[in-house]
Design a protein around this motif. Structure first.
Motif, mmCIF file in Angstrom:
data_model
loop_
_atom_site.group_PDB
_atom_site.id
_atom_site.type_symbol
_atom_site.label_atom_id
_atom_site.label_comp_id
_atom_site.label_asym_id
_atom_site.label_seq_id
_atom_site.Cartn_x
_atom_site.Cartn_y
_atom_site.Cartn_z
ATOM 1 N N THR A 165 -3.152 -6.244 -7.780
ATOM 2 C CA THR A 165 -4.316 -5.377 -7.581
ATOM 3 C C THR A 165 -4.793 -5.435 -6.132
ATOM 4 O O THR A 165 -5.044 -6.513 -5.595
ATOM 5 C CB THR A 165 -5.464 -5.804 -8.511
ATOM 6 O OG1 THR A 165 -5.014 -5.719 -9.854
ATOM 7 C CG2 THR A 165 -6.689 -4.910 -8.312
ATOM 8 N N GLU B 140 4.115 0.449 -9.406
ATOM 9 C CA GLU B 140 4.081 -0.172 -10.722
ATOM 10 C C GLU B 140 4.301 -1.676 -10.614
ATOM 11 O O GLU B 140 5.270 -2.151 -10.020
ATOM 12 C CB GLU B 140 5.165 0.443 -11.617
ATOM 13 C CG GLU B 140 5.133 -0.036 -13.051
ATOM 14 C CD GLU B 140 3.926 0.489 -13.817
ATOM 15 O OE1 GLU B 140 3.490 -0.209 -14.753
ATOM 16 O OE2 GLU B 140 3.420 1.573 -13.475
ATOM 17 N N GLY B 141 3.383 -2.448 -11.176
ATOM 18 C CA GLY B 141 3.534 -3.895 -11.213
ATOM 19 C C GLY B 141 3.070 -4.630 -9.974
ATOM 20 O O GLY B 141 3.142 -5.867 -9.933
#
Length: 442
Positions: free
Chosen positions: A341, A337-338
């Motif tokens: 990319t 999560e977070g």
């Protein structure tokens, strides 16, 4: 109808003047003129001290840290003739890059607000320290690799150490040569010839030399470049430039993607300059380490739930010259999560964790690659389902090693590895809930 008001005059570009150890005497006419006519002179204290009194502009030393201060400094002196001083060539590991990036960001912001364009740069370079060093050494510039340790860990040098290789190292300060010598001894390159070239191009230019094994020179002048003729000590194992380093190059507890499978895995991941890898279930970090070794601009993060292994990954990264590897201590998929990319994802462990495959596939952009390895039947079934839904390649890698069998020699086969690799298509992909899931941890 009254005539339209004249458009405001475009602001003058920010001049960036490269200056060397020879100071004012070594500057060409154009650079001198830019400095004489500047209303604001921005630079390091050492560089500003090289200017004569005829350069009457307000002298502003760079604060520390430098990068965050650049936009504010330029804004504070907007509308004035600004000249920035740089060491040597401003566009070679210099302030020119930072200024270009900052001004480009401001241009985009002002374009969005329909404002006048931000002034561009006028670069007036001086020969770089690397050009001077190659001239003194007789080394062709195009054949000489440069490693900068300015603001970077000394361990970065380790990935460039190859027998017979010539390197120029940009020093951070006077202590860098001793730190480099210590690293060379630690990595088995004690016989390497070292030359420390100080104050290149200036009246106080000098060179100190010796080998890394016996380096005992006092701290150098802070303005120095280190030339290395790399020589590997007898018994030091060579490390190749291609994936598939010897397993012995890594500290591990058995959780290691072995050499031949590792080479095949990196080939499927296809690292390219600037790309980011997620290495899920890092183990010893070998996949992420060799991704980073593929190119100096590659980026990687390794996710590992075991704290001892997470620390070990960091040690392996530093030992093999890629200390920038980011280690994320946590369990996937929650730990993802977070995160930025990825361009590619490797899953080397925990495939049956609920939602992991779905999260990794969803995180990939179009054109992103995913590679997953397993040796268990349960995870193999998941990969077979992924292959049916998303295509790609499903292969089995089997490696056998010759071993003694009595007085003869036979083959001992390692556990075969099933590997699924795929490229995410640009078209809409199935939702995460469509991917195969398991309900229990392995």
């Amino acid at each position: 109808m009254s005539p339209a008001p004249p458009a405001p005059a475009a602001p003058e570009p920010v001049s960036v003047v490269g200056i060397g150890a020879d100071g004012w005497d070594g500057l060409p006419a154009a650079s001198r003129q830019a400095l004489r006519t500047a209303e604001v002179l921005i630079g390091g204290a050492r560089q500003l001290a090289l200017l004569p009194a005829e350069c009457a502009g307000e002298r502003v030393p760079w604060p520390s840290p430098l990068r965050p201060a650049v936009p504010g400094l330029l804004a504070a002196h907007a509308g004035r003739r600004i000249c920035v001083l740089a060491s040597g060539d401003p566009m070679f590991h210099g302030i020119g890059r930072t200024l270009t990036e900052v001004l480009s960001e401001q241009e985009l912001e002002q374009a969005a607000a329909d404002g006048p364009p931000t002034p561009r740069l006028r670069i007036l370079p001086h020969p770089s320290s690397v050009s001077y060093a190659c001239a003194r050494l007789g080394w062709p510039l195009e054949d000489t690799e440069v490693v900068t340790l300015v603001g970077r860990p000394t361990e970065n040098l380790a990935r460039a150490l190859y027998d017979g290789h010539r390197l120029l190292v940009l020093s951070a300060d006077a202590a860098t040569p001793a730190e480099v010598a210590a690293l060379l001894r630690d990595r088995g390159f004690g016989p390497t010839r070292m030359r420390v070239l100080e104050q290149l191009g200036g009246p106080r230019e000098r060179t100190a030399q010796g080998t890394a094994a016996d380096w005992d020179a006092p701290p150098a002048d802070p303005l120095n470049v280190i030339a290395l003729d790399c020589r590997r000590a007898p018994g030091t194992p060579p490390l190749a430039t291609v994936p598939g380093l010897p397993d012995a190059a890594y500290e591990h507890d058995g959780q290691l993607t072995k050499r031949h499978v590792r080479a095949a895995t990196l080939a499927a991941l296809a690292p390219a300059p600037g790309e980011l890898l997620w290495d899920i279930g890092g183990g010893s970090g070998s996949i992420a380490v060799e991704w980073l070794r593929a190119h100096r601009t590659c980026r990687a993060l390794s996710v590992e739930r075991d704290a001892v292994r997470a620390e070990r990954i960091g040690r392996n990264a530093r030992s093999l010259g890629v200390p920038a590897l980011r280690v994320v201590h946590g369990s996937a998929p929650a730990a993802l999560e977070g995160l930025p990319t990825p361009d590619a994802v490797f899953i080397g462990g925990g495939l049956t964790a609920p939602g992991l495959l779905a999260a990794c596939w969803a995180a990939l952009p179009a054109g992103g690659r995913i590679v997953a390895n397993t040796v268990t039947l349960e995870s193999e079934a998941l990969l077979a389902d992924c292959h049916r839904q998303h295509g790609g390649e499903l292969v089995r890698l089997a490696v056998s090693h010759a071993v003694p069998v009595g007085g003869f020699t036979g083959w001992r086969q390692a556990m075969p590895v099933t590997q699924w690799s795929a490229v995410k298509p640009p078209a809409a992909s199935p939702s995460p809930s469509d991917l195969p899931q398991e309900t229990e941890q392995p």
